[in-house]
Design a protein around this motif. Sequence first.
Motif, PDB file in Angstrom:
ATOM      1  N   GLN A   1     -57.676  -4.358 104.915  1.00 31.74           N
ATOM      2  CA  GLN A   1     -56.306  -4.067 103.926  1.00 31.74           C
ATOM      3  C   GLN A   1     -55.107  -3.289 104.382  1.00 31.74           C
ATOM      4  O   GLN A   1     -54.036  -3.614 104.312  1.00 31.74           O
ATOM      5  N   VAL A   2     -55.623  -2.154 105.066  1.00 28.45           N
ATOM      6  CA  VAL A   2     -54.773  -1.250 105.444  1.00 28.45           C
ATOM      7  C   VAL A   2     -54.343  -1.458 106.633  1.00 28.45           C
ATOM      8  O   VAL A   2     -54.792  -1.391 107.802  1.00 28.45           O
ATOM      9  N   GLU A   3     -52.685  -1.433 106.925  1.00 29.61           N
ATOM     10  CA  GLU A   3     -51.927  -1.986 108.136  1.00 29.61           C
ATOM     11  C   GLU A   3     -50.999  -0.839 108.341  1.00 29.61           C
ATOM     12  O   GLU A   3     -49.955  -0.808 109.214  1.00 29.61           O
TER      13      GLU A   3
ATOM     14  N   VAL B   1     -46.130   4.918 109.869  1.00 27.01           N
ATOM     15  CA  VAL B   1     -46.574   4.796 111.127  1.00 27.01           C
ATOM     16  C   VAL B   1     -47.479   3.393 110.965  1.00 27.01           C
ATOM     17  O   VAL B   1     -48.240   3.434 110.025  1.00 27.01           O
ATOM     18  N   ILE B   2     -47.372   2.609 112.016  1.00 31.19           N
ATOM     19  CA  ILE B   2     -48.202   1.372 112.017  1.00 31.19           C
ATOM     20  C   ILE B   2     -48.764   1.128 113.611  1.00 31.19           C
ATOM     21  O   ILE B   2     -48.161   1.528 114.501  1.00 31.19           O
ATOM     22  N   PRO B   3     -49.861   0.489 113.256  1.00 34.40           N
ATOM     23  CA  PRO B   3     -50.259   0.018 114.800  1.00 34.40           C
ATOM     24  C   PRO B   3     -49.463  -0.957 115.360  1.00 34.40           C
ATOM     25  O   PRO B   3     -48.415  -1.742 114.690  1.00 34.40           O
TER      26      PRO B   3
ATOM     27  N   GLU C   1     -44.707  -8.894 103.072  1.00 32.87           N
ATOM     28  CA  GLU C   1     -45.162  -7.622 102.314  1.00 32.87           C
ATOM     29  C   GLU C   1     -46.764  -7.039 102.973  1.00 32.87           C
ATOM     30  O   GLU C   1     -47.511  -8.216 103.038  1.00 32.87           O
ATOM     31  N   PHE C   2     -46.955  -5.865 103.193  1.00 36.42           N
ATOM     32  CA  PHE C   2     -48.292  -5.603 103.358  1.00 36.42           C
ATOM     33  C   PHE C   2     -48.751  -4.347 102.756  1.00 36.42           C
ATOM     34  O   PHE C   2     -48.064  -3.496 102.440  1.00 36.42           O
ATOM     35  N   PHE C   3     -49.899  -3.940 102.812  1.00 37.74           N
ATOM     36  CA  PHE C   3     -50.527  -2.726 102.370  1.00 37.74           C
ATOM     37  C   PHE C   3     -50.566  -1.574 103.264  1.00 37.74           C
ATOM     38  O   PHE C   3     -50.897  -1.602 104.402  1.00 37.74           O
ATOM     39  N   VAL C   4     -50.146  -0.366 102.787  1.00 39.43           N
ATOM     40  CA  VAL C   4     -50.281   1.019 103.438  1.00 39.43           C
ATOM     41  C   VAL C   4     -50.880   1.932 102.646  1.00 39.43           C
ATOM     42  O   VAL C   4     -51.105   1.990 101.515  1.00 39.43           O
TER      43      VAL C   4
END
Length: 303
Positions: free
Chosen positions: A218-220, A237-239, A141-144
């Motif tokens: 925190q933002v990925e 969209v993500i890096p 899990e991660f934050f967007v």
Amino acid sequence: MTKEEAFEKLKEFSKKLDTISYDEIYTLLRESVRRIPIPLAKFHKNRELDRARLNKGDALYNSIDDLGYIKDRNIIDNFLTEYGRANKPHQVMFYGAIKTSPIDKPRITAIAETSKLFQDKDGSNLDGEKYTISRWINNEEFFVAEMVFAEEAIKNNPDIERSFEKQIGFADELDEDDIEFYKEFLIFISEEFARKIEKNDDYKISVAYTNLILEHPQVEGVMFPSVQTNYFGANLVIPIETVDKYFTPQVCSTQILYKTPEKILIANGEHYCDEITGQEINWKLTDEQYLSSEEEIKKHFNL
């Protein structure tokens, strides 16, 4: 300059983006608006992300690298020369479509976002345009940031409406003096992500906002509604660092897009790969029962 004055200037910029540089917009956000609101959401573990890549005729892609983010320096330097919804020229980002209640097959959104044929309301191709769909799954899990404040997107997509109401609830709980300003700002930014583009410069504000908030630890990534599906679909969209950290390719298949100005059909292609364990894609033939016959295609288009 106050943040209110900076915001008014940003709104003026949005009307003449072909005359305003990206750096001016980024600097205005960073130095004048300063405290940029970020509507955070969790991108849960094991969520599916579909990507579409146009095939060159009937040729198949042989490596998963062909379906992931661009690594070829020649392509990055010489061909990746325009703004995208969330990337500068020569900046590699990883875009994919996610499942929504209105569009539960994200490959549809992925093709809609990729295909010039799909996007051309007068376009027609009954021979079929071949795409390769790759499905990616995150292992953590991660934050967007979620762009869920655009009016038309809220109206068309119940998922976005629910997220909007949740974000408004979070904002109201903060009980801050400037909360109405930040709500108005997020409406504006969301409308930029939902903007129907007339020229490439029209992406500059959403790109600047993306790059600025991605500096937050925190933002990925950023979730935003799919313009090409009239906001019924959604994208992430993500890096490339987020891809390498969390995402694994799972399966891929070919899909065929048929279109007239009145109707669209997306049908199964002749190849699939049900397990990706290395770089090489081991294609298998799709069983004929899952393929659309010429008669079925003609029937769909009333021919």
